[in-house]
Design a protein around this motif. Structure first.
Motif, PDB file in Angstrom:
ATOM      1  N   CYS A  13       0.846  -1.208   0.000  1.00 38.42           N
ATOM      2  CA  CYS A  13       0.000   0.000   0.000  1.00 38.42           C
ATOM      3  C   CYS A  13       0.878   1.253   0.000  1.00 38.42           C
ATOM      4  O   CYS A  13       0.605   2.221  -0.721  1.00 38.42           O
ATOM      5  N   GLN A  14       1.916   1.196   0.817  1.00 43.47           N
ATOM      6  CA  GLN A  14       2.803   2.342   0.947  1.00 43.47           C
ATOM      7  C   GLN A  14       3.497   2.638  -0.386  1.00 43.47           C
ATOM      8  O   GLN A  14       3.488   3.774  -0.873  1.00 43.47           O
ATOM      9  N   LYS A  15       4.025   1.583  -0.999  1.00 43.27           N
ATOM     10  CA  LYS A  15       4.796   1.750  -2.233  1.00 43.27           C
ATOM     11  C   LYS A  15       3.925   2.242  -3.384  1.00 43.27           C
ATOM     12  O   LYS A  15       4.385   3.026  -4.209  1.00 43.27           O
ATOM     13  N   TYR A  16       2.672   1.756  -3.452  1.00 42.87           N
ATOM     14  CA  TYR A  16       1.822   2.087  -4.605  1.00 42.87           C
ATOM     15  C   TYR A  16       0.721   3.097  -4.259  1.00 42.87           C
ATOM     16  O   TYR A  16      -0.234   3.236  -5.016  1.00 42.87           O
ATOM     17  N   HIS A  17       0.849   3.739  -3.126  1.00 37.26           N
ATOM     18  CA  HIS A  17      -0.084   4.795  -2.702  1.00 37.26           C
ATOM     19  C   HIS A  17      -1.535   4.310  -2.671  1.00 37.26           C
ATOM     20  O   HIS A  17      -2.443   4.993  -3.140  1.00 37.26           O
ATOM     21  N   ILE A  18      -1.725   3.115  -2.167  1.00 37.67           N
ATOM     22  CA  ILE A  18      -3.074   2.561  -2.035  1.00 37.67           C
ATOM     23  C   ILE A  18      -3.666   3.103  -0.725  1.00 37.67           C
ATOM     24  O   ILE A  18      -3.027   2.994   0.331  1.00 37.67           O
ATOM     25  N   PRO A  19      -4.866   3.701  -0.785  1.00 34.68           N
ATOM     26  CA  PRO A  19      -5.422   4.270   0.450  1.00 34.68           C
ATOM     27  C   PRO A  19      -5.689   3.205   1.521  1.00 34.68           C
ATOM     28  O   PRO A  19      -6.339   2.199   1.256  1.00 34.68           O
TER      29      PRO A  19
END
Ligand code: AMP
Ligand code: GLY
Length: 419
Positions: free
Chosen positions: A110-116
């Protein structure tokens, strides 16, 4: 086509029953199955952790497609194992199964791909976790990293409750762990969102709302799920697009960049806050009871869908659904999710089912041609209707017909869309 289904719950009975409707299905084996699957498939007494025995049986009987129901064998790498023997398996491989097997794997993605998702910290020691709590706004959510059968998540209102959670997790209550997660508490409404994927292409596979707490009004302990309805009342074209673009697509891209892909059902557990989706957790399988709730809406040939998914041909087929809604009520053994009796006889022969009414077994078994309870969640009653209230009333009527003294169920399933 011959199918093999791994698992023994309501989800697996619903999968068997939906496959059975296909003229293309010659035979279904269930490992190990329940009393419901015994009526439409051949139950085979091989436990799901016995990979070698499963492989030998599948090869001997020339089973064309294997569907893995529960998460444990997936996280343990059953797909990678069976594929080494050229067996076609519907389910994600071991790396992709980390989406459910490790909350920290998913959070890092999530952090790497900006997933909310909820803001979080990862901690290796009680001391670090305590330090972090000093500047936190309560409530916080504290989670063990690995699989914990729906447990291992604490919602803590203050520091004292948080310390209990941290100690229990680090003391191994949910298995040995090096890390835990502390998350921001998201206030919104939950929604389960499903896709089916062949590793290259994917399709939406419905939405649902589960009811995890044991008592009416969403009170009491967490369970595996006491009932569900589909679609979620939050579903809209606009929200679907946000979920696909902000959550599903970047996740699949993340797996691709790890040199892998996702084949199987992917279940996103979401919190919707002001019409914005946040990922709470991934499951790498259908939900239970969401599977029982969603499959009765499927119009297309399920066997063809699984075949296409195993052959990377999902883009070539249509998936059609009934317009109607569905609602599922789970009949449980008294005492569930804590102590309960098993081996209590259930008489089902008096119930009459209409074409839009479905019964899926979960914790049941046959003994001497009689049906006995064999678990906490015992039977799933699912109704397809254009009206949730009518669906719930019909399900309750069916349950009352069997009048099982050892059972209880929530009469308020779907209260957010009905009452
Ligand atoms: P999980 O096993 O991660 O699905 O968590 C179990 C339940 O805890 C979820 O179904 C939510 O109801 C709740 N939960 C988990 N994480 C959060 C969060 N960050 N904010 C609010 N509720 C949460
Ligand atoms: N119904 C929740 C789950 O299958 O995880």
């Amino acid at each position: 086509m011959k199918f093999g289904i791994i698992g023994s719950g309501g989800r697996e009975h619903a999968i068997c029953a939906t496959l059975k409707k296909s003229a293309n299905v010659k035979k279904i084996y269930c490992f190990p199955g329940n009393a419901g699957t015994a009526e439409i498939a051949e139950n085979v007494q091989i436990e799901m952790e016995k990979f070698q025995d499963l492989k030998n049986f599948i090869l001997e009987k020339k089973i064309d497609f294997v569907i893995v129901g529960p998460e444990i064998p997936l996280v343990d790498g059953i797909v990678d194992f069976l594929e080494k023997f050229d067996i076609k398996v519907f389910g994600p491989n071991k790396i992709a199964s980390q989406l459910e097997g490790s909350k920290i794997f998913t959070k890092k993605l999530c952090q790497k791909y900006h997933i909310p998702t909820a803001k979080f910290g990862i901690f290796e020691s009680t001391k670090e976790a305590e330090e972090y709590l000093k500047n936190c706004k309560f409530p916080v959510v504290i989670k063990a990293d690995g699989l914990a059968a729906g447990k291992g998540v604490y919602i803590c209102e203050n520091e004292t409750e948080s310390l209990v959670a941290i100690n229990e997790i680090f003391n191994g209550k949910f298995g040995e762990t090096k890390n835990l997660l502390i998350e921001e508490f998201l206030k919104g409404e939950e929604m389960s969102f499903f896709i089916i994927s062949d590793g290259k292409n994917y399709r939406k596979f419905g939405t649902a709302q589960d009811h995890k707490r044991v008592q009416e009004g969403d009170k009491g302990k967490n369970t595996g799920g006491m009932g569900a309805y589909s679609p979620s009342r939050l579903e809209s074209e606009e929200l679907n697009k946000k979920i696909i673009n902000k959550i599903i697509k970047p996740t699949l891209k993340g797996l691709e960049e790890l040199d892998t892909n996702f084949k199987g059902f992917l279940y996103a557990g979401l919190m919707i806050v002001n019409n914005e989706p946040f990922l709470i957790e991934y499951n790498v399988r259908m939900g239970d009871p969401e599977c029982q709730t969603i499959l009765p809406k499927l119009k297309s040939d399920f066997a063809k869908i699984i075949e296409a998914s195993c052959n990377e041909k999902l883009e070539k087929i249509d998936i059609d659904w009934h317009e109607d809604k569905t609602l599922c009520i789970v009949l449980c053994s008294k005492g569930y999710p804590e102590d309960y009796k098993i081996n209590v006889e259930i008489k089902l022969d008096t119930i009459q089912f209409k074409e839009n009414e479905f019964l899926f077994h979960a914790g049941t078994k046959y003994d001497n041609k009689k049906i006995f309870s064999n678990g906490g969640r015992v039977l799933n009653f699912v109704i397809r209707s254009n009206n949730f209230k009518v669906a719930r009333e019909s399900a309750i009527k069916l349950i009352n017909q069997i009048n099982w003294e050892n059972g209880f169920f929530r009469k308020d399933i779907g209260y957010k869309v009905i009452d």
